[in-house]
Every structure is written in C-alpha cells, then in structure tokens.
Scaffold this motif. Structure first.
Motif, PDB file in Angstrom:
ATOM      1  N   VAL A 142      13.381  25.902  30.375  1.00 55.84           N
ATOM      2  CA  VAL A 142      14.028  24.897  29.329  1.00 55.84           C
ATOM      3  C   VAL A 142      14.502  23.849  30.063  1.00 55.84           C
ATOM      4  CG1 VAL A 142      15.477  27.045  27.784  1.00 55.84           C
ATOM      5  CG2 VAL A 142      17.009  25.608  29.886  1.00 55.84           C
ATOM      6  N   HIS A 143      14.813  23.300  30.911  1.00 54.53           N
ATOM      7  CA  HIS A 143      14.669  22.287  31.200  1.00 54.53           C
ATOM      8  C   HIS A 143      13.180  21.087  31.354  1.00 54.53           C
ATOM      9  CE1 HIS A 143      18.497  23.181  33.831  1.00 54.53           C
ATOM     10  NE2 HIS A 143      18.966  22.160  32.168  1.00 54.53           N
ATOM     11  N   ASP A 144      12.162  22.258  31.737  1.00 56.60           N
ATOM     12  CA  ASP A 144      11.136  21.485  31.626  1.00 56.60           C
ATOM     13  C   ASP A 144      10.315  22.438  31.073  1.00 56.60           C
ATOM     14  OD1 ASP A 144       8.327  19.644  32.343  1.00 56.60           O
ATOM     15  OD2 ASP A 144       8.497  19.669  34.231  1.00 56.60           O
ATOM     16  N   ALA A 145      10.038  22.593  29.611  1.00 56.89           N
ATOM     17  CA  ALA A 145       9.522  23.294  29.315  1.00 56.89           C
ATOM     18  C   ALA A 145       7.269  23.626  29.243  1.00 56.89           C
ATOM     19  CB  ALA A 145       9.709  23.529  27.987  1.00 56.89           C
ATOM     20  N   ASP A 146       7.328  22.181  29.285  1.00 58.18           N
ATOM     21  CA  ASP A 146       5.667  21.702  29.753  1.00 58.18           C
ATOM     22  C   ASP A 146       5.031  22.565  31.231  1.00 58.18           C
ATOM     23  OD1 ASP A 146       5.862  20.521  26.527  1.00 58.18           O
ATOM     24  OD2 ASP A 146       5.886  18.740  27.712  1.00 58.18           O
ATOM     25  N   HIS A 147       5.718  22.520  31.967  1.00 57.92           N
ATOM     26  CA  HIS A 147       5.561  22.911  32.874  1.00 57.92           C
ATOM     27  C   HIS A 147       5.720  23.833  34.281  1.00 57.92           C
ATOM     28  CE1 HIS A 147       5.170  18.292  32.789  1.00 57.92           C
ATOM     29  NE2 HIS A 147       3.964  18.413  32.200  1.00 57.92           N
ATOM     30  N   VAL A 148       7.134  24.505  33.168  1.00 57.27           N
ATOM     31  CA  VAL A 148       7.660  25.514  34.355  1.00 57.27           C
ATOM     32  C   VAL A 148       7.003  26.796  33.534  1.00 57.27           C
ATOM     33  CG1 VAL A 148       9.408  26.474  35.373  1.00 57.27           C
ATOM     34  CG2 VAL A 148       9.768  24.393  35.665  1.00 57.27           C
ATOM     35  N   ILE A 149       6.510  27.581  34.104  1.00 57.24           N
ATOM     36  CA  ILE A 149       6.328  29.088  32.707  1.00 57.24           C
ATOM     37  C   ILE A 149       7.859  30.049  33.734  1.00 57.24           C
ATOM     38  CG2 ILE A 149       5.283  29.952  35.093  1.00 57.24           C
ATOM     39  CD1 ILE A 149       4.122  30.721  31.531  1.00 57.24           C
ATOM     40  N   PHE A 150       8.200  30.801  32.240  1.00 50.67           N
ATOM     41  CA  PHE A 150       9.293  31.393  32.765  1.00 50.67           C
ATOM     42  C   PHE A 150       8.630  32.724  33.731  1.00 50.67           C
ATOM     43  CE2 PHE A 150      10.872  35.141  29.968  1.00 50.67           C
ATOM     44  CZ  PHE A 150      11.512  35.714  31.069  1.00 50.67           C
ATOM     45  N   PHE A 151       9.617  33.653  34.202  1.00 51.48           N
ATOM     46  CA  PHE A 151       8.523  34.358  34.206  1.00 51.48           C
ATOM     47  C   PHE A 151       9.117  35.785  34.497  1.00 51.48           C
ATOM     48  CE2 PHE A 151       8.511  36.860  39.064  1.00 51.48           C
ATOM     49  CZ  PHE A 151       8.108  37.947  38.852  1.00 51.48           C
ATOM     50  N   SER A 152       8.575  36.010  33.072  1.00 55.04           N
ATOM     51  CA  SER A 152       8.461  37.316  32.041  1.00 55.04           C
ATOM     52  C   SER A 152       7.502  38.430  32.760  1.00 55.04           C
ATOM     53  CB  SER A 152       8.092  36.585  30.820  1.00 55.04           C
ATOM     54  OG  SER A 152       6.951  36.892  30.430  1.00 55.04           O
ATOM     55  N   ASP A 153       7.870  39.713  32.276  1.00 50.27           N
ATOM     56  CA  ASP A 153       6.642  40.735  32.034  1.00 50.27           C
ATOM     57  C   ASP A 153       5.792  40.355  31.885  1.00 50.27           C
ATOM     58  OD1 ASP A 153       9.001  41.580  33.010  1.00 50.27           O
ATOM     59  OD2 ASP A 153       9.207  43.161  32.316  1.00 50.27           O
ATOM     60  N   GLU A 154       5.930  39.705  30.452  1.00 49.94           N
ATOM     61  CA  GLU A 154       4.293  39.764  30.321  1.00 49.94           C
ATOM     62  C   GLU A 154       3.204  38.978  30.208  1.00 49.94           C
ATOM     63  OE1 GLU A 154       7.300  41.662  27.618  1.00 49.94           O
ATOM     64  OE2 GLU A 154       7.234  39.824  27.911  1.00 49.94           O
TER      65      GLU A 154
END
Length: 278
Positions: A142-154
């Motif tokens: 949420v601090h760098d939505a363009d470059h940091v991917i959230f480690f979601s299951d999907e």
C-alpha cells in the motif's frame, strides 16, 4: 478453475490482461455478497475499497499523508482474512503487538523508501507478532502499489504454479520467486504490481464468484454461467418422465448430498489453514 483454464502469465497478452482486470470489481462484489457480513462488520467490498483506494491514498510514498499505525495494520489484516483464506488466530496475534510496534513499521517503510530493498523491509516488518512475509508484503504494497506485489495465494498460484493450487509455505524464498515473476510480467506488459494482483485474483476466484453471485458480471464472466444454467435446465427436463413426484425426490436427495459434500470440503479447508503466520 483447473490450471488448464488459466492462461500462463508468460503468454497472456496486454489485451487479455486488461479484460481480466476489468472483471475484478464484479468478481469481488459477487464474493462479497456471497460471504455477507455480521452486524457491525464491514463487507468485503468496503474493506476492498480501503485496501486499494483509501490506504493507498493515505500511505503511498508518492504523497504520504501520515504514517501507518497498528489500527491501520489491523484493518488491512481484516481485508486479507476476508479477501483470501480465513485464519481465526491471526487477528488476535496482530492485535497483541504493543503500540510501540508502530516504530518498527515506520523504520521499515523509511528504509524501503531510501533503498527500494523490498526483501529487507519485509524481514523488518516480519518481526511483529502475527506478521509473516505475506502480511508484511501487504503493508509494503500500500506504500508502493506500482512496484511491490502482495504475496497473495492467488498471485503465487498464477505466477509461480501455473494456475495450480499447490502448497505454499509463505517463506521469503517463495516471495522472492513471486516478485521475480511479477516483475517480469510488469515489465513485459507495462502494468503495475497491484493490477497483477487483481488479475490473479480474477483468474483464480472467478468460478467461486459465479457460483455465489447476486450481481451482474461482465459478458465474459456471464457466458459460462449462462451456458451451465442452460445445460442444467435441459438435463432436468430430460429427467422428467411419467412421475414428477419421483423426480422431485431424486433432485432433493441430490441437493442434500451436494450440501454435505460442500460442508465436508469446507471443514477440510479450515483444518488445512491452521498456519498462524503467512
């Protein structure tokens, strides 16, 4: 959705990506309605707006309005639990962090802002109770939505498992593999990390959304559901012979059997989700 139905991320075109991305609002709304919400509890759609709009506008390094505190973390964790797999003990662990833990968050975010070293920042955030690499990546995203991917299951299923729902251990090594694949896709199609996350969610969750949907989906989403409904109706008509009463009894028995099967699968899924940190 079987893996054969999920396009490989290395082969998906920019047009396909845009089409899947456009379906995200309808998919998440359908899942939100199917899950519902208890009195006083935010719906998934409301939490989704916080995660993708309010939190990003507040904490984005491009124009940060204030620093993140523990209450903000709990809101994001609530979204994570309702958006993905529910882990009953995770929120209590996160809530047990003292108010001073906000300093750890501030330090990690400032470190990332200066270094762009996501791996090290996530290790710092993971020092908090209940915060593993997956939740830490959410806080950083949420601090760098363009470059940091959230480690979601999907995202992991799509980018690292070819669309197969394989076992995930939520380790830093797995997150590095996810970031590597996500970065390659982002560069090839010129898209953001947060959009990759949403497309992965659509691809892995769309059948679930269709099953519990009370809202209109896009044309691509509605077509399979309409075809399935038509086939089911046709099959039902063929089964109707001399005695309609006998047919009704068979249909009711099939419904009861299916309901028991769903309940068994849900209980099995809950037992598999006892990991406290991710």
């Amino acid at each position: 959705m079987a893996s054969s139905d999920v396009p490989l991320h290395s082969e998906v075109t920019k047009e396909q990506f845009a089409s899947y991305l456009s379906q995200y609002p309808a998919v998440v709304e359908a899942i939100s309605q199917s899950k519902g919400a208890k009195d006083g509890q935010k719906t998934l759609s409301e939490l989704d707006r916080y995660r993708y709009v309010d939190a990003v506008e507040t904490f984005s390094l491009k124009g940060q309005k204030r620093e993140m505190d523990l209450d903000d973390v709990k809101m994001l964790v609530e979204w994570k639990l309702r958006h993905g797999k529910f882990r009953p003990t995770l929120m209590s662990l996160v809530s047990s962090n003292p108010p001073s833990s906000s300093q750890t968050i501030h330090f990690a975010i400032k470190f990332y802002a200066n270094s762009k070293d996501a791996g090290s920042a996530i290790r710092m955030l993971s020092e908090l109770k209940g915060i593993g690499p997956a939740t830490a990546s959410l806080l950083l995203s949420v601090h760098d939505a363009d470059h940091v991917i959230f480690f979601s299951d999907e995202a992991y299923y799509w980018l690292c498992c070819g669309g197969k729902k394989e076992s995930i251990k939520y380790t830093p090594k797995e997150y590095l593999a996810l970031r590597t694949e996500a970065d390659a896709l982002m560069k090839r199609l010129d898209v953001s990390a947060v959009d990759v996350e949403k497309v992965a969610y659509v691809l892995m969750k769309q059948p679930e959304a269709i099953k519990g949907s009370k809202v209109d989906m896009t044309a691509e989403t509605k077509a399979p559901a309409k075809a399935a409904a038509s086939a089911a109706s046709s099959s039902s008509k063929k089964r109707k012979t001399g005695s309609s009463g006998g047919s009704d009894k068979k249909d009711k028995k099939a419904e009861v059997t299916a309901a028991k099967k769903d309940a068994t699968e849900d209980n099995a899924a809950l037992r598999r989700s006892k990991r406290l940190r991710r």
